[in-house]
Design an enzyme around this catalytic site. Structure first.
Site, PDB file in Angstrom:
ATOM      1  N   ALA A   1       0.844  -1.299   0.085  1.00 35.98           N
ATOM      2  CA  ALA A   1      -0.133  -0.106   0.157  1.00 35.98           C
ATOM      3  C   ALA A   1       0.849   1.235  -0.166  1.00 35.98           C
ATOM      4  O   ALA A   1       2.011   1.006   0.244  1.00 35.98           O
ATOM      5  CB  ALA A   1      -0.794   0.058   1.477  1.00 35.98           C
TER       6      ALA A   1
ATOM      7  N   GLY B   1       0.293  -5.258   0.691  1.00 32.77           N
ATOM      8  CA  GLY B   1      -0.822  -5.025  -0.021  1.00 32.77           C
ATOM      9  C   GLY B   1      -0.531  -5.532  -1.396  1.00 32.77           C
ATOM     10  O   GLY B   1      -1.503  -6.190  -2.254  1.00 32.77           O
TER      11      GLY B   1
ATOM     12  N   GLU C   1      -1.107  -9.353  -1.293  1.00 29.96           N
ATOM     13  CA  GLU C   1      -2.606  -9.400  -0.930  1.00 29.96           C
ATOM     14  C   GLU C   1      -3.235  -9.418  -2.322  1.00 29.96           C
ATOM     15  O   GLU C   1      -4.149 -10.217  -2.556  1.00 29.96           O
ATOM     16  CB  GLU C   1      -3.037  -8.536   0.052  1.00 29.96           C
ATOM     17  CG  GLU C   1      -2.304  -8.791   1.502  1.00 29.96           C
ATOM     18  CD  GLU C   1      -2.885  -7.588   2.331  1.00 29.96           C
ATOM     19  OE1 GLU C   1      -3.672  -8.045   3.290  1.00 29.96           O
ATOM     20  OE2 GLU C   1      -2.586  -6.445   2.117  1.00 29.96           O
TER      21      GLU C   1
ATOM     22  N   GLU D   1       4.263  -5.904   7.101  1.00 30.56           N
ATOM     23  CA  GLU D   1       3.510  -4.728   7.637  1.00 30.56           C
ATOM     24  C   GLU D   1       3.715  -4.960   9.120  1.00 30.56           C
ATOM     25  O   GLU D   1       3.765  -3.663   9.883  1.00 30.56           O
ATOM     26  CB  GLU D   1       1.887  -5.310   7.742  1.00 30.56           C
ATOM     27  CG  GLU D   1       1.099  -5.065   6.229  1.00 30.56           C
ATOM     28  CD  GLU D   1       1.495  -6.220   5.356  1.00 30.56           C
ATOM     29  OE1 GLU D   1       0.745  -6.195   4.327  1.00 30.56           O
ATOM     30  OE2 GLU D   1       2.138  -7.062   5.431  1.00 30.56           O
TER      31      GLU D   1
END
Ligand code: T1G
Ligand code: NAD
Length: 695
Positions: free
Chosen positions: A62, A101, A104, A124
């Site tokens: 992200a 992310g 993911e 993370e």
């Protein structure tokens, strides 16, 4: 520039993300993905989809920069759900680092192909977060609960070979064949259709795994919030359905995202990347070639520095003017290599190859051709000046002459040569082959080339190089003096050594100041104080430390210092003799001892740091307050989740910090607690140190 594009080839839609430098999932990228997958879904000429990234890496997560503000739709979990819902098989094509992310998103795809050099991970936890876009629910389904948990709690990526073994990816290809392989793979899956991870069940797992994991990581994750949240999310994946698990994950993710800990760790992330931006040093500044390094002084630091250089590929010449010292240094280096082999960190071949690049001698002429000399002899200005005079005489033109001094004046040392522009401070931290910090101390005449070369050296040694100005103790040790001063005063006023250490340890410091003093050696600081002529004329100043050294209590190396170390152990035990010594010193100084609360201990020691940090910014010794934070979190065990002393001050609020320091001034005197002008100025303006950095 469109950050997400779509093109068609052989009935396959190729969705390409191009958002340099690391294809982070910014709002624009999320929007682009939503649009492109909608387009591919409704295009009848498209039978399958490949998701790939331009540039040096697949999605590295992200966009962390967006985390300081409310997240704008489309939300990542929704984008991933849209990708997974595709009726046409979707293949993620990964190179570089597929992280957070990014992984993911790949888990939302139905199949995954990666190049051999790729790395895949969920880091993370390093940012005080957890995988917040279904990673905690998808990864256990795909690779098993234990492996998933380990990947999320360690934050470390796995390489492509291991990812294939885990079933995290379906195929590995050569670095230059990624797109072709992914298209071919996608076409081969048209008949099979999508394979959705959400529909997979979580493999059975021993119910004790979670509590055992909690116990196993307790020490390493002391005081951190997100590791426990990760365990709770993965545990929920074994107990509830996919959607319910994702709902729980999202709740705790948002909790972590708004925590001071994540804010501190995100600050540390960007601060460590900002240090390489040094005023006056640009991409066009010449970096000199370094292949041979001479290390002068084979003691505690010299041996560690030499080992670090050898394991980073340099030819190293270790020199000492004492045969015993040289032998001891060479033995230390061999033992470090053997330790590396024993821990499986390096191979026996690497040991032989590394030691093969080491030469030792006591003759200065043997280092005449060195590209860089790193001096680590006794911390004595006269000795260092004599050494640099000799180096100036024997070393080739263009050689960089560096000193590992912890406190001494770089300009005075450079002044002993005819080439001060080639002299610089390279301040390693003990143990030199482990500590990631390298304080790069620029002298008044140090050239840009030498600074740029030192920054490049730091990268090769896998250190974080922070460029600082020249003053007593530079940044780290200069601030340590204020921190240590308050510790010493608190000892005289009534706090026991173990009480002070416990308060700061509980607050997050890796170790309390008294245990650190014993580890580094109380005699090292004593010798430095003996050399100084500008110490405060206050009889309390480092009184206890001086008394201990004068009694031969140097710390761990003598089996006793502030604490006792029975039979060579490294575990500190409070010593009643020391408490008696301290009580007597208080008496002689007319200090009435009192009860002292942990809060006062923390505030006096930490605000002492902050106050000196502000003075360092005023003096221009550090370019940014965040540089100071990088130095203290990587060199002095300051809790990374608090971001560093200057960031911590910002979280408290500079007005409150200023007010407390004024209170200390009124209680303990202006000599040590006069608030820095910069702090007053920023507090008055309602600003903080990060505003100073922007300025
Ligand atoms: N967001 C924003 N900027 C980033 C970024 C990111 N994720 N990663 C890197 N940058 C910037 C960095 O600041 C620097 O900028 C430049 O890119 C190059 O980075 C929902 C919540 C990828 C291994 O934790 O580990 O996904 O200084 O100097 O050494 O579950 O960057 O040039 O202006 O480090 O080659 C999870 C973080 C996010 C990975 C490359 N992802 N990045 O290393 O280059 S949280 C991460 C890295 C998340 C989801 C959650 C490394 C790298 P500038 P660099 P590098
Ligand atoms: P040390 O006493 O362990 O080693 C110093 C070595 O230098 C000895 O082997 C000695 O024989 C050799 N030496 C002395 N004079 C010499 C000369 N003229 N020519 C060649 N060799 C000579 O010391 P150390 O702890 O390794 O510290 C070395 C330097 O590193 C000091 O400036 C110190 O301040 C700095 N430093 C120390 C630490 C630490 O934690 N020990 C951390 C950072 C920096």
């Amino acid at each position: 520039m469109t950050q997400v594009s779509i093109e068609r080839r052989d009935g396959v839609a190729i969705v390409t993300i191009d958002n340099p430098p690391v294809n982070a999932l910014s709002q624009a990228v999320r929007e682009g993905l939503e649009r492109s997958f909608e387009e591919a879904a409704t295009d009848d000429t498209v039978n399958a989809i490949v998701l790939i990234c331009a540039g040096r890496t697949f999605i590295a997560g992200a966009d962390i920069r967006e985390f300081g503000r409310p997240i704008v739709p489309p939300h990542l979990p929704d984008v991933i759900a849209q990708i997974e819902a595709s009726e046409k098989p979707v293949v993620a094509a990964m190179h570089g680092t597929a992280l957070g992310g990014g992984l993911e998103v790949a888990l939302g795809c139905h199949y995954r192909v990666a190049v051999l050099s790729a790395a895949l991970g969920l880091p993370e936890v390093n940012l005080g977060l957890l995988p917040g876009a279904s990673g905690t629910q998808r990864l256990p389904r795909l690779i098993g609960v234990e492996r998933a948990l380990n990947m999320m709690l360690s934050g470390k990526p796995v390489n492509a070979a291991l990812a294939l073994e885990y079933g995290l990816i379906d195929k590995i290809c050569d670095d230059n064949k990624l797109l072709d392989t992914a298209i071919e793979f996608a076409v081969s899956k048209v008949a099979d259709g999508p394979r959705r991870i959400r529909d997979m069940s979580v493999p059975d797992v021993d119910g004790n795994l979670f509590d055992e994991t909690r116990k196993a990581i307790a020490r390493k994750t002391r005081g951190l919030i997100s590791p426990e949240k990760i365990i709770q999310c993965v545990e929920s994946s074994t107990q509830v359905g996919f959607d319910e698990g994702c709902k729980f994950e999202r709740e705790v993710f948002l909790e972590c995202k708004s925590s001071a800990q994540s804010d501190g760790l995100r600050h540390a992330f960007f601060a460590e990347r900002a240090v390489s931006k040094v005023p006056g040093i640009g991409k066009d500044t010449t970096v000199r070639d370094l292949s041979s390094i001479a290390v002068l002084g084979a003691g505690t630091m010299g041996a560690g520095i030499a080992y670090n250089c050898l394991t980073s590929g340099f030819n190293v010449h270790l020199l000492d003017n004492d045969d015993t010292g040289l032998e001891r240094g060479a033995t230390t280096i061999r033992k470090l290599f053997e330790g590396g082999v024993a821990r499986g960190k390096i191979s026996a071949e690497k040991l032989a190859e590394g030691l093969g690049r080491l030469n030792t001698s006591t003759n200065y002429d043997d280092i005449a051709d060195a590209d860089l000399v790193i001096e680590a002899v006794f911390e004595n200005l006269a000795i260092k000046k004599e050494v640099f005079e000799k180096l100036d005489a024997v070393c080739k033109d263009g050689a960089i002459l560096a000193t590992n001094t912890s406190t001494l004046d770089i300009d005075a040392i450079a002044g002993a040569t005819r080439r001060p522009h080639d002299v610089i401070g390279l301040h390693f931290f003990s143990p030199a082959h482990i500590m990631r910090l390298l304080e790069i101390v620029r002298g008044a005449e140090t050239s840009g080339e030498v600074i740029a070369t030192s920054l490049a050296l730091a990268k090769r040694l896998q250190k974080i190089g922070v460029v600082v100005g020249n003053c007593f103790g530079f940044v780290g040790n200069r601030m340590l003096y204020s921190y240590g001063r308050e510790n010493q005063f608190l000892l005289l006023e009534g706090a026991a050594p173990e009480q002070i250490d416990q308060a700061l340890y509980d607050w997050g410091m890796a170790m309390g100041p008294n245990a650190v003093g014993d580890l580094a050696g109380l005699d090292v600081g004593y010798k430095v104080r003996q050399e100084r002529t500008d110490l405060p004329d206050d009889p309390r100043f480092y009184r206890v430390a001086d008394l201990l050294v004068e009694q031969g209590r140097f710390g761990q190396k003598t089996g006793k210092g502030m604490y006792l170390y029975a039979d060579g152990s490294r575990n500190p035990t409070p010593d009643p003799e020391v408490q008696t010594l301290i009580n007597e010193a208080s008496g002689k100084l007319g200090i009435e001892r009192r009860e002292i609360e942990p809060r006062e201990i923390i505030e006096r020691c930490i605000y002492g740091l902050i106050s000196e940090g502000a003075r360092i910014l005023e003096d221009g010794i550090a370019a940014r307050s965040s540089d100071i934070d990088v130095i203290w979190t990587n060199g002095y065990g300051f809790p990374r989740h608090r971001g560093g002393p200057m960031h911590y001050a910002d979280t408290v609020g500079l007005a409150a910090v200023y007010e407390k320091i004024c209170e200390f001034r009124d209680r303990f005197g202006a000599e040590f607690w006069e608030p820095p002008e910069l702090l007053k100025d920023l507090a008055d303006k309602g600003q903080n140190f990060s505003d100073f950095d922007k300025g």
